[in-house]
Scaffold this motif. Structure first.
Motif, PDB file in Angstrom:
ATOM      1  N   UNK A  87     -17.030   1.173  10.428  1.00  0.00           N
ATOM      2  CA  UNK A  87     -18.402   1.662  10.438  1.00  0.00           C
ATOM      3  C   UNK A  87     -19.388   0.541  10.762  1.00  0.00           C
ATOM      4  N   UNK A  88     -19.129  -0.652  10.230  1.00  0.00           N
ATOM      5  CA  UNK A  88     -20.005  -1.793  10.511  1.00  0.00           C
ATOM      6  C   UNK A  88     -20.047  -2.067  12.011  1.00  0.00           C
ATOM      7  N   UNK A  89     -18.881  -1.983  12.664  1.00  0.00           N
ATOM      8  CA  UNK A  89     -18.790  -2.349  14.070  1.00  0.00           C
ATOM      9  C   UNK A  89     -19.503  -1.363  14.989  1.00  0.00           C
ATOM     10  N   UNK A  90     -19.930  -0.233  14.468  1.00  0.00           N
ATOM     11  CA  UNK A  90     -20.672   0.717  15.298  1.00  0.00           C
ATOM     12  C   UNK A  90     -22.030   0.168  15.717  1.00  0.00           C
ATOM     13  N   UNK A  91     -22.502  -0.895  15.061  1.00  0.00           N
ATOM     14  CA  UNK A  91     -23.854  -1.382  15.284  1.00  0.00           C
ATOM     15  C   UNK A  91     -23.895  -2.807  15.809  1.00  0.00           C
ATOM     16  N   UNK A  92     -22.853  -3.231  16.512  1.00  0.00           N
ATOM     17  CA  UNK A  92     -22.825  -4.604  17.005  1.00  0.00           C
ATOM     18  C   UNK A  92     -22.541  -4.609  18.503  1.00  0.00           C
ATOM     19  N   UNK A  93     -22.959  -5.667  19.206  1.00  0.00           N
ATOM     20  CA  UNK A  93     -22.687  -5.756  20.642  1.00  0.00           C
ATOM     21  C   UNK A  93     -21.188  -5.805  20.914  1.00  0.00           C
ATOM     22  N   UNK A  94     -20.805  -5.391  22.101  1.00  0.00           N
ATOM     23  CA  UNK A  94     -19.431  -5.447  22.614  1.00  0.00           C
ATOM     24  C   UNK A  94     -18.522  -4.363  22.059  1.00  0.00           C
ATOM     25  N   UNK A  95     -18.968  -3.619  21.017  1.00  0.00           N
ATOM     26  CA  UNK A  95     -18.078  -2.702  20.310  1.00  0.00           C
ATOM     27  C   UNK A  95     -18.605  -1.275  20.415  1.00  0.00           C
ATOM     28  N   UNK A  96     -17.679  -0.313  20.599  1.00  0.00           N
ATOM     29  CA  UNK A  96     -17.997   1.109  20.490  1.00  0.00           C
ATOM     30  C   UNK A  96     -16.975   1.747  19.562  1.00  0.00           C
TER      31      UNK A  96
END
Length: 825
Positions: free
Chosen positions: A168-177
């Protein structure tokens, strides 16, 4: 008073006033003499308090204590170290700054004729806004910061995902979907490596990200072009999860409870006791998340003399459940030796169920046949991991040797059941049971030798071994006896024996103001797949080379540029190498390919990061080429049944750029804009012939934090992902809005967070795939919005300790600017 008396008093007063002047002249002559002899250099090492990692490109300035004028300055190296030019005797202060971190001032007094450098040791800088006494400087540090080879995500700044997991955290960072089912892609690829505190985990990458609660994470590092020191496995790079640790001494702890809609709930705790000599840490968690939704599909199958159609629609539910316990002990055996031991154990489970209404017909028989179906897919098992490490520091700063070993065990059990029903009568069904434990061993030794301020040599060895097996049992529904009967002709067992050994070296230096790091890694791989039923063995036995090159240059006080090249590898795993037909449900079968070759990746990056008028700007360009691309290939197995197989289809390439802008439009409002734009092209050969496909992809995020007062804030995030293609299909775009409101109470003893995901119910997953003999369309949508309430209790924990430490730092009590001694407390 006589003239003689006046003369005497005059001479006495004159001497009283003139003596200091003559004495000062003598002292000045002495000081000049002294200054010519006392030329002292100042050294130290900049460390991030949150991660205990070195910080490169921190700005270090030396100013005169008398008038604050600049005397000299430099920037920190890749290992955080710095060395300032020799200085004459006098009073100074060292001013340390780094974007997004608290400024630190260290008083320095040079009063000795000693010729050895003045070592300030480990200088800890903090990533939080400054707060002390009655003065409060409000600010919202960006949750994402850039370092020379990675992006660092501060999880504590992301309130919209505080009750979720690492995925869930990675939904809001660059490079990641992240798609609707929680599957993470790094720059368009699901093939990447997950590390926990820099160590490999026995869990698969997607499982590990779903297992770790967001509240237990300090930061997440996204490393898209890692150096030769890292394992090159993974198409798109490394996700390194750093678990929370408190650098303060004493007892501290955090506890969280979470509850939400759709019977979702959970909790976790973290507790630590730290003294001068040792640190004991324990933590545990339990989380259950339910995601109900709806789905529909349209399928057509073409044969030589028959075209058939199968459509479905209905409801589905995805449930994720995980629990775990972790513990570790750090012991300072000596001032230069640190011993660490720890472990994790837990259980993970996931169940997907569906209830669908089917309709099927064919060109030859247009009369529609309707029936209902139910399916369930259950995957999970127990796991545990243990690790031990030794860190030995030598006399020279940065000169150290590290050795560590890790062991992991994972039960990966799967069970899927599908049934078909006409009225009240069961008319068909399949069941698949798959189980098999995996054991992994990993050991590594790393040696670092700094030659000078700019030169450093690193070398090491890493070895891994994996022993795993899979046992598959197939059952088919007997319509006469109304039961599932075993199909021994389809049962099989597979054993895997994997062994990897690597040697690496890197050398860092600086030429004409450009910092360079060159690395080379060589790996020996031996892998065997043993098919018990056919008594066959397929092996991979090879050596590979992986060069890396990183360059960095400081263009100004707040601007830096970087460039890098790495070569990586993605090896086939698990069922991808099993040459058996396996029914995953009534309409899908799969078959692996033991002849798969590993795919190799060439990755290039270049970027520039700067700060202008208080705004942080970042732009990165990248180019990635994948050779021997491994792809899942769909085809028709029989009418109404799709076959998914594996193959090396050709190659693909991605060329694009990433941008980030962070600014405060006005005091209470912080804005974080991120965008990733890239052109994707894949070429190769499929069973129905050669192909070439391309698409221009982009995704954007607009994250907003509004702070109403020191205890209350609102966070609103907007996310968009554009359509994208694969070798046989296309995924459509989707848009979502998340928000969270946080309120701290009782001097931060209690924090309440209300989280709302997919506020308007716009997040969907829509896919199309087709070949010469099939067409498939699927649509899935989760019920929304997802509402969660999180309560966090802080027991003598980080927030208060950090405020106290900031006060001490400003009051000058930490005179040497370091935290702890050479043992790194």
């Amino acid at each position: 008073m006589t003239n003689a008396s006046v003369t005497c008093w005059y001479l006495l007063l004159s001497n009283l006033f003139l003596f200091p002047a003559f004495a000062q002249q003598d002292a000045d002559r002495d000081d000049d003499d002294f200054n010519r002899r006392a030329q002292i250099a100042i050294t130290g090492r900049i460390i991030d308090k949150a991660t205990d990692k070195p910080i490169e490109y921190a700005n270090i300035r030396v100013c005169s204590a008398r008038d604050s004028s600049l005397v000299t300055g430099t920037v920190s190296k890749m290992d955080g170290s710095f060395s300032l030019p020799t200085l004459p005797a006098g009073s100074y202060f060292v001013d340390i700054r780094f974007m997004g971190y608290l400024r630190k001032l260290i008083p320095v007094e040079i009063t000795t004729r000693a010729s050895t450098p003045l070592d300030l040791g480990r200088i800890i800088i903090e990533p939080d806004p400054l707060q002390f006494k009655e003065i409060v400087v409000e600010g919202n540090r960006t949750p994402i910061s850039y370092q020379i080879d990675k992006k660092v995500i501060d999880v504590g700044k992301m309130q919209t995902v505080i009750s979720g997991t690492a995925a869930d955290v990675l939904q809001n960072v660059p490079s990641v979907t992240v798609d609707l089912e929680g599957n993470v892609s790094l720059r368009g690829s699901t093939n990447f490596t997950v590390l926990i505190d820099g160590r490999p985990t026995v869990l698969a990458a997607q499982d590990a990200l779903q297992q770790i609660p967001a509240t237990s994470i300090q930061t997440i590092e996204i490393i898209t072009n890692p150096s030769a020191k890292y394992d090159p496995e993974g198409t798109s790079g490394i996700v390194n999860i750093l678990i929370k640790k408190n650098r303060e001494r004493g007892l501290s702890g955090v506890a969280n409870t979470t509850a939400g809609v759709y019977e979702s709930y959970g909790g976790d705790f973290f507790s630590q006791y730290r003294t001068e000599s040792f640190t004991i840490l324990v933590g545990g968690n339990y989380n259950r998340r339910n995601f109900p939704g709806t789905s529909r599909s349209e399928n057509s199958y073409s044969g030589t003399d028959l075209t058939s159609f199968l459509n479905s629609s209905g409801t589905n539910e995805s449930q994720h459940e995980g629990s775990g316990f972790r513990s570790s002990v750090e012991f300072n055996a000596t001032q230069s030796t640190l011993l660490t031991a720890g472990g994790r154990l837990g259980h993970r489970g996931g169940v997907q169920t569906n209830h669908l209404w089917y309709s099927e017909w064919s060109a030859a028989n247009p009369l529609t046949n309707t029936y209902t179906g139910a399916g369930s897919f259950d995957r999970g098992g127990d796991f545990y991991e243990a690790n031990f490490s030794v860190l030995q520091r030598f006399n020279r700063s940065g000169h150290e040797l590290t050795a560590e070993g890790n062991f992991g065990y994972d039960e990966d059990n799967e069970s899927s059941v599908t049934t078909e029903q006409s009225g009240a009568q069961l008319t068909g069904g399949e069941r698949l049971d798959n189980n098999g434990p995996a054991r992994e061993f990993e050991g590594r030794v790393d040696y670092t030798l700094p030659f000078s301020e700019d030169r450093k040599f690193e070398s090491g060895y890493e070895g891994q071994a994996e022993l795993s097996e899979e046992h598959n049992t197939i059952f088919q529904f007997n319509t006469t006896l109304q039961r599932f009967d075993a199909q021994p002709q389809f049962n099989y067992s597979v054993k895997y024996r994997n062994s990897d050994h690597a040697l690496y070296s890197t050398y860092s230096d600086k030429f004409l103001g450009v910092g360079l790091q060159a690395g080379l890694r060589t790996e020996y791989t031996y892998r065997s797949v043993i098919l018990d039923r056919e008594q066959q063995r397929f092996t991979i036995d090879r050596w590979d080379l992986f060069p890396t090159l990183h360059a960095s240059m400081k263009l100004s006080e707040f601007t830096q540029a970087m460039a890098s090249y790495t070569r990586r590898i993605q090896r086939p795993h698990g069922w991808e190498m099993e040459p058996y037909i396996v029914w995953t449900d009534a309409n899908n079968v799969r078959k692996g390919n033991p002849g798969l070759q590993p795919q190799f990746i060439d990755s290039y990056e270049a970027g520039i990061h700067t700060m202008v008028l208080g705004a942080t700007l970042s732009a990165d360009g990248y180019y990635r080429m994948v050779h021997n691309k491994i792809e899942r290939i769909k085809s028709v197995y029989q009418p109404g049944v799709t076959l998914t197989s594996m193959g090396n289809i050709g190659r693909d390439r991605s060329i694009g750029s990433e941008y980030m802008l962070i600014l405060d439009p006005f005091k209470p409002w912080n804005v974080n804009l991120m965008a990733n734009l890239y052109d994707y092209r894949v070429t190769g050969v499929l069973p129905d012939g050669g192909f070439e496909r391309s698409s221009f992809n982009w995704n954007a995020r607009w994250n907003n934090v509004i702070k109403f007062d020191p205890s209350t804030q609102l966070q609103v995030n907007l996310n968009y992902n554009s359509p994208t293609i694969s070798s046989q299909g296309r995924s459509e775009d989707f848009f979502s809005v998340d928000l969270a409101a946080k309120r701290s109470l009782f001097d931060r003893f209690l924090t309440v967070t209300l989280q709302v995901r997919d506020l308007f119910g716009t997040a969907v997953m829509e896919n199309t795939s087709q070949g010469t003999d099939f067409y498939s369309y699927s649509y899935a949508k989760r019920d929304a919005p997802l509402v969660m309430l999180n309560l966090r209790w802080n027991f003598n924990t980080f927030e208060q300790d950090e405020r106290d430490d900031r006060e001490k730092g400003r009051q000058g009590e930490d005179q040497n600017g370091s935290e702890g001694d050479s043992r790194g407390d």
